[in-house]
Design an enzyme around this catalytic site. Structure first.
Site, PDB file in Angstrom:
ATOM      1  N   ASP A   1       0.917  -1.339  -0.002  1.00 51.98           N
ATOM      2  CA  ASP A   1       0.001  -0.046   0.186  1.00 51.98           C
ATOM      3  C   ASP A   1       0.679   1.423  -0.008  1.00 51.98           C
ATOM      4  OD1 ASP A   1      -2.301  -1.587   0.326  1.00 51.98           O
ATOM      5  OD2 ASP A   1      -2.312  -1.420   2.454  1.00 51.98           O
TER       6      ASP A   1
ATOM      7  N   GLU B   1      -9.069   0.741  -4.762  1.00 51.43           N
ATOM      8  CA  GLU B   1     -10.076   0.284  -3.928  1.00 51.43           C
ATOM      9  C   GLU B   1     -10.792   1.377  -2.799  1.00 51.43           C
ATOM     10  OE1 GLU B   1      -8.786  -2.969  -1.663  1.00 51.43           O
ATOM     11  OE2 GLU B   1      -7.270  -1.881  -0.589  1.00 51.43           O
TER      12      GLU B   1
ATOM     13  N   HIS C   1      -5.466 -10.410  -4.806  1.00 51.04           N
ATOM     14  CA  HIS C   1      -4.209 -10.652  -4.134  1.00 51.04           C
ATOM     15  C   HIS C   1      -2.855 -10.857  -5.082  1.00 51.04           C
ATOM     16  CE1 HIS C   1      -7.121 -10.631  -1.255  1.00 51.04           C
ATOM     17  NE2 HIS C   1      -6.139 -10.757  -0.353  1.00 51.04           N
TER      18      HIS C   1
HETATM   19  O1  F6P Z   1      -2.687  -4.063   3.530  1.00 47.04           O
HETATM   20  C1  F6P Z   1      -2.573  -4.769   2.247  1.00 47.04           C
HETATM   21  C2  F6P Z   1      -3.743  -5.120   1.832  1.00 47.04           C
HETATM   22  O2  F6P Z   1      -3.384  -6.092   0.290  1.00 47.04           O
HETATM   23  C3  F6P Z   1      -4.490  -4.171   0.862  1.00 47.04           C
HETATM   24  O3  F6P Z   1      -4.176  -3.258  -0.317  1.00 47.04           O
HETATM   25  C4  F6P Z   1      -5.877  -4.620   0.941  1.00 47.04           C
HETATM   26  O4  F6P Z   1      -7.076  -3.908   1.050  1.00 47.04           O
HETATM   27  C5  F6P Z   1      -5.993  -5.661   1.907  1.00 47.04           C
HETATM   28  O5  F6P Z   1      -4.741  -5.837   2.507  1.00 47.04           O
HETATM   29  C6  F6P Z   1      -6.602  -7.122   1.719  1.00 47.04           C
HETATM   30  O6  F6P Z   1      -6.762  -7.725   2.993  1.00 47.04           O
HETATM   31  P1  F6P Z   1      -6.978  -9.361   3.070  1.00 47.04           P
HETATM   32  O7  F6P Z   1      -5.678 -10.159   2.668  1.00 47.04           O
HETATM   33  O8  F6P Z   1      -7.429  -9.553   4.355  1.00 47.04           O
HETATM   34  O9  F6P Z   1      -8.115  -9.558   2.008  1.00 47.04           O
END
Ligand code: F6P
Length: 359
Positions: A141, A233, A266
């Protein structure tokens, strides 16, 4: 001879294994023993604590480029700072962590985490009072104040750029637009960088207000019938709910602009670590080991104008834009955002990319 521990917490990203491998190498050359705590704080909540002694057999050099954390980052549902706060068990959870760290007799702990983990480490600093605590910032991020880069960001930008590059070709074949939703929480750094790299036609980020009619006008006026629109997002559209990319897509469809949405999700946290991230991870690992040599504690490594050094964790906490954590109300997380004077904003605008109404 020192005994040091490494722990990775929070969301994973590419570059964690490089950092772990480099810390292990540098520490072992100093004659120190290095242990990895498994599954973040989960590994400290079991008796005996779940740790492994690190050596070249366990984490060979050729695996250092792989994404994810060789040590794992922990289960979201396990007892952790968030679930302990939710169930009123913060005090006993903190005691458990301190007890485990004492039992392990570490001289130092290197904590590789994001802004949530680093803010938590400072808020609960008593846990680490019997050892040296050195933090290394990582996150896709790029929302950690006082450091120009975090481990994982460069690879995430590359992953998202590649995703957009590939979509651009199918977009061209079918004369249509793709609305790509990036990660980044409420920080637009990832979307901004990948958008510029991929040659997006528009980049919408939470830090800059946008006008949907202006976006439509921008696309209609462009000499193209295909392209990429990246939406972070974290953006919102008044009166609308749902995923940001879906909201924007519906508006474009209503305006007669043929489009599809795409969600790299992801995959932005995966992918082989880029050379830039590997170098950063190596520099941070070296800096963290030097900090242990120098007897420092409660510090974090930062990259500032191409110099890597440590700063007090207290400075990180006090310099960011502190917001309370919805899951742990008493915790203030230190955040960084795209600053209005970030030169890339102006450059994007000069290159004909719609970036909102800041001009
Ligand atoms: O903080 C890293 C991040 O990948 C963000 O960009 C995203 O909103 C969040 O984590 C997603 O989290 P999770 O893996 O719990 O879905």
């Amino acid at each position: 001879m020192k005994k040091i521990g490494i722990m990775t917490t929070g969301g994973d990203c590419s570059g964690l294994n490089t950092a772990i491998q480099r810390i292990m190498t540098g520490a072992r050359l100093r004659g120190w023993d290095v242990y990895g705590i498994l599954d973040g704080t989960d590994g400290l909540c079991v008796n005996p604590p779940a740790v492994i002694k690190l050596d070249d057999m366990l984490l060979p050099i050729e695996n250092a480029r792989l994404a994810g954390s060789f040590l794992h980052n922990g289960r979201a549902t396990a007892l952790n700072f968030e679930t302990a706060a939710e169930t009123g068990r913060t005090e006993s959870f903190n005691k458990q962590l301190r007890k485990s760290l004492r039992a392990l007799q570490f001289d130092a702990l290197i904590l590789i985490g994001g802004n949530g983990s680093l803010s938590l480490a400072w808020a609960n600093r008593e846990i680490y009072r019997d050892l040296q605590l050195i933090c290394i910032p990582k996150t896709i991020d790029m929302d950690i104040p006082l450091t120009d880069r975090t481990i994982g960001f460069d690879t995430a930008v590359q992953q998202l750029t590649t995703f957009c590059d590939q979509l651009m070709l199918t977009a061209r074949s079918h004369h249509r637009w793709f609305v790509v939703q990036s990660m980044g929480r409420d920080c637009g750094m990832l979307a901004l960088h990948a958008g510029v790299a991929a040659g997006a036609s528009a980049i919408l980020i939470p830090e800059i207000k946008f006008d949907i009619n202006k976006l439509v006008e921008h696309i209609k006026k462009s000499n193209s019938d295909y392209g990429i629109i990246i939406v972070s997002e974290g953006i919102t559209l008044r009166g609308h709910s749902g995923r940001p990319a879906d909201m924007i897509s519906r508006k474009l469809t209503a305006a007669g602009i043929v489009n599809r949405t795409a969600f790299p999700e992801h995959t932005q946290r995966a992918g082989d670590t880029t050379a830039t991230d590997r170098i950063l991870a190596t520099r941070f690992a070296d800096c963290a080991l030097n900090a242990i040599d120098n007897g420092e504690t409660y510090v974090m490594t930062v990259l500032e104008c191409d110099s890597v050094h440590t700063i007090p964790l207290a400075e990180f906490v006090s310099s960011g834009d502190c917001v309370s954590d919805p899951k742990i109300p008493e915790l203030m997380t230190s955040n960084a955002y795209v600053s209005p004077d970030n030169p890339l904003l102006n450059i994007a605008h000069n290159m004909g990319i719609y970036i909102g109404e800041q001009k």
